[in-house]
Design an enzyme around this catalytic site. Sequence first.
Site, PDB file in Angstrom:
ATOM      1  N   SER B 174       0.857  -1.181   0.000  1.00 35.49           N
ATOM      2  CA  SER B 174       0.000   0.000   0.000  1.00 35.49           C
ATOM      3  C   SER B 174       0.904   1.246   0.000  1.00 35.49           C
ATOM      4  O   SER B 174       1.801   1.332  -0.837  1.00 35.49           O
ATOM      5  CB  SER B 174      -0.941  -0.043   1.199  1.00 35.49           C
ATOM      6  OG  SER B 174      -1.888   0.994   1.115  1.00 35.49           O
ATOM      7  N   ASP B 398      -8.307  -5.252  -6.304  1.00 38.31           N
ATOM      8  CA  ASP B 398      -7.968  -3.989  -5.630  1.00 38.31           C
ATOM      9  C   ASP B 398      -8.541  -2.819  -6.427  1.00 38.31           C
ATOM     10  O   ASP B 398      -8.247  -2.671  -7.613  1.00 38.31           O
ATOM     11  CB  ASP B 398      -6.435  -3.875  -5.538  1.00 38.31           C
ATOM     12  CG  ASP B 398      -5.939  -2.706  -4.696  1.00 38.31           C
ATOM     13  OD1 ASP B 398      -6.711  -1.768  -4.444  1.00 38.31           O
ATOM     14  OD2 ASP B 398      -4.765  -2.752  -4.287  1.00 38.31           O
ATOM     15  N   HIS B 435      -7.831  -4.354  -1.873  1.00 38.16           N
ATOM     16  CA  HIS B 435      -6.559  -3.760  -1.477  1.00 38.16           C
ATOM     17  C   HIS B 435      -5.981  -4.402  -0.218  1.00 38.16           C
ATOM     18  O   HIS B 435      -4.767  -4.592  -0.111  1.00 38.16           O
ATOM     19  CB  HIS B 435      -6.751  -2.260  -1.264  1.00 38.16           C
ATOM     20  CG  HIS B 435      -5.489  -1.540  -0.955  1.00 38.16           C
ATOM     21  ND1 HIS B 435      -4.438  -1.491  -1.843  1.00 38.16           N
ATOM     22  CD2 HIS B 435      -5.083  -0.866   0.150  1.00 38.16           C
ATOM     23  CE1 HIS B 435      -3.440  -0.800  -1.295  1.00 38.16           C
ATOM     24  NE2 HIS B 435      -3.806  -0.416  -0.099  1.00 38.16           N
TER      25      HIS B 435
END
Lengths: 455, 455
Positions: B174, B398, B435
């Site tokens: 991330s 994601d 995600h």
Amino acid sequence: MAFPCLDAIEMRTKEIESRSMVNGPEPSYTTGAHKTFTSKTPMLLDYGGILQEFTIAYETWGELNVDRSNVILLHTGLSASSHAKSNPDNPRFGWWEKFIGPGCALDTDRFFVICTNVLGGCYGSTGPSSIDPADGERYATRFPIMTMGDMVSAQFRLLDHLGVEKLYASVGASMGGMQSLAAGVLFPERVGKIASISGCARSHPYSIAMRHAQRQVLMADPNWNRGFYYGKVPPHLGLKLARQIATVTYRSGPEWEQRFGRQRADPSRPPALCPDFLIETYLDHAGEKFCLEYDANSLLYVSKAMDLFDLGAEYQEVIRKQRERNKHKLSPNHVEELSEQSASQCSLILPSQPYTEQPREDIDASTTTDDGSIPPDLVAGLAPMRNIPTLVLGVTSDILFPAWQQREVAEALKKAGNRRVTHVELGEDVSLFGHDSFLLDIKNIGGSVRRFLEG
Amino acid sequence: MAFPCLDAIEMRTKEIESRSMVNGPEPSYTTGAHKTFTSKTPMLLDYGGILQEFTIAYETWGELNVDRSNVILLHTGLSASSHAKSNPDNPRFGWWEKFIGPGCALDTDRFFVICTNVLGGCYGSTGPSSIDPADGERYATRFPIMTMGDMVSAQFRLLDHLGVEKLYASVGASMGGMQSLAAGVLFPERVGKIASISGCARSHPYSIAMRHAQRQVLMADPNWNRGFYYGKVPPHLGLKLARQIATVTYRSGPEWEQRFGRQRADPSRPPALCPDFLIETYLDHAGEKFCLEYDANSLLYVSKAMDLFDLGAEYQEVIRKQRERNKHKLSPNHVEELSEQSASQCSLILPSQPYTEQPREDIDASTTTDDGSIPPDLVAGLAPMRNIPTLVLGVTSDILFPAWQQREVAEALKKAGNRRVTHVELGEDVSLFGHDSFLLDIKNIGGSVRRFLEG
């Protein structure tokens, strides 16, 4: 650090306060002249609410033919008014201006097009900002919870009033795409064709989540005042924030990459916590345009109705039983009991076990619902539409009503025995605008609708 | 209609107010014991801010070998602390608990793992909630704007302090996936390998838009008070709303369809405007858990740094020139001039022509950037990494850091001449968690990282 974006909000609050003292209570919403129909026959809503009377605002284009067989009922998205196109009474551009007219997607040389403001809306139809005839006060959050089915039933009351027994077609996009299907399920004998654009047969969790976020930010605005803001400063900040979130779901698509990319509004200035990327100023502007143009309570009720939408057979049966249980409320002698009132209270029910997630060694993806299998519940629910020619149109770049939802509708209809299903999916090679393609893409969306209605 | 979800917010405000009077000013944030490193050498930030000194909180696992060649620097996501894994000083489970340990993705039998709280964070590193040594007051929104590059530079000061000349690997997911790449670009000689998971080389408009929405709802909370809430009631409502929006971007994926679908929390109760679908109570709970656990100003600054992230050559050059222009500020005799101060003001700059969109007859999709062509600017920007073996890992489900962004990184690196790029994309057949897969999928994410680091 200075915060001109917050200064602007505070300034607007002060402006509204001073305007209100001069011009009387804010706000009143309109997109201009329209016709109205008022039903004095009480209406029982799906969740047990009763409207003793209600008004539907509508506009028309084209000519009704002698046998009243050329009517197209056009359903709107969440926040639109009946003003889909300019007309002599209201020359302002409508939200589907170029899709309606001679030779257009909805051809007014041939069809009589009716568009209504939905029940629960704020542009002339009865909604939370309307006066409750029971006490002469605005409904506010005393307005009953409603569903897509309620909205469509209200529209069919208008059709009764106009003497229209059967529609040539029911057409709509986004929330209108939900309604166009709901019309076919609720009134299969009264609908000739259905076009459902960027819609779905039931809301999915991401779309509920995004509308939840909008409702929560709106309700967090102290000016919302639990819905009782009429005559006061409306929750313009909450509505602005909600609209920005909505705009992300309507528009984000590959086109944003081209149009905004990583451009700053003014690269010569240092970055800031107020908007400075171009995409941020775009969203800010979208919120600004909307924040005094639509009623906050209408947004809450109509978006909730979208969440509740489900054409599955099981849910239809729940609603049927609920209506059966509640129909005594239509009796003129009915007095609502306290237990019924408390039942309509809002409830925050957290699950007994909060979600605590742990990493997993093995993840079983085999039970995903996105594997192309169509739930039998939906096939059964859409069965009433089995004889209605239907166009289902989706856009690959749509993140709010993703293309798998339109595929699901088309496949469920086919499994229900409908042999006249046309499914069109606009790939990213033709339509980059995400959910809002239906407002923008005259060639592909408009063209598909025109060909379908001609056929 | 009752609104227990709003009652709960008002109740919490009152609780915090009464607690504050008893226990002293709120809030203070911690995830437990950690080590700290304080640099007394002033640091010039990319946008011209100066930190006369700063502290970095960090934790370590495993043993540093004699030649200090076995160090893995683990970068965190936006809101995480240095507590990636339990340890004797702090037995609480860490955010990557099962990815770190003997035989795990980061194998502590072999590697010495360091994880820091980022500059700008609130878990022990210097950030907006820290005391400004210049006046003994909290920085609040007087804290300077920072970038990913600034965060990484601060981490390398820690490495200098620990005597680590070269990392075995820079690893992160991330925002950490952004930082792991930034480390390679800024300090190519000091990084042996890079693993970038669900990250990107530059933020795209949808992700900026979603972070913008979070910042805006947070800043709209009156308790935010333009950042000066320390010692008062913090903007817990704004932070709760922001976290709910963030959770949508972190988690929505096909898994939500399975897990929540259209379930109501309590189907026996009527629908309401407060949360009632299971997905809504889940989001509400996610917001509740977070709203007093993280500093609102840290969220603003760190999320802004994510928006500003761009490893393209052009932007790197802009920053380089900016730093050159500002380096005189490091002189001990430097006194900031008024013109410099005003330059750091926040600005809402609306475009001179608001965006008015018209339907288009023909839409030309040929210029889309999502056609697989890799911008030369990015190839040039990533060129410093051409000799560093790199793992780029993405997840098809994601929506925040979509898989095309990891493909872009991998392709740009290859075009820059890097022959040791491993690109792994986890399809929806293996990873449904969107995600947040990097927190959950030990088998596929952890396994890929382990194999890459072993090799």
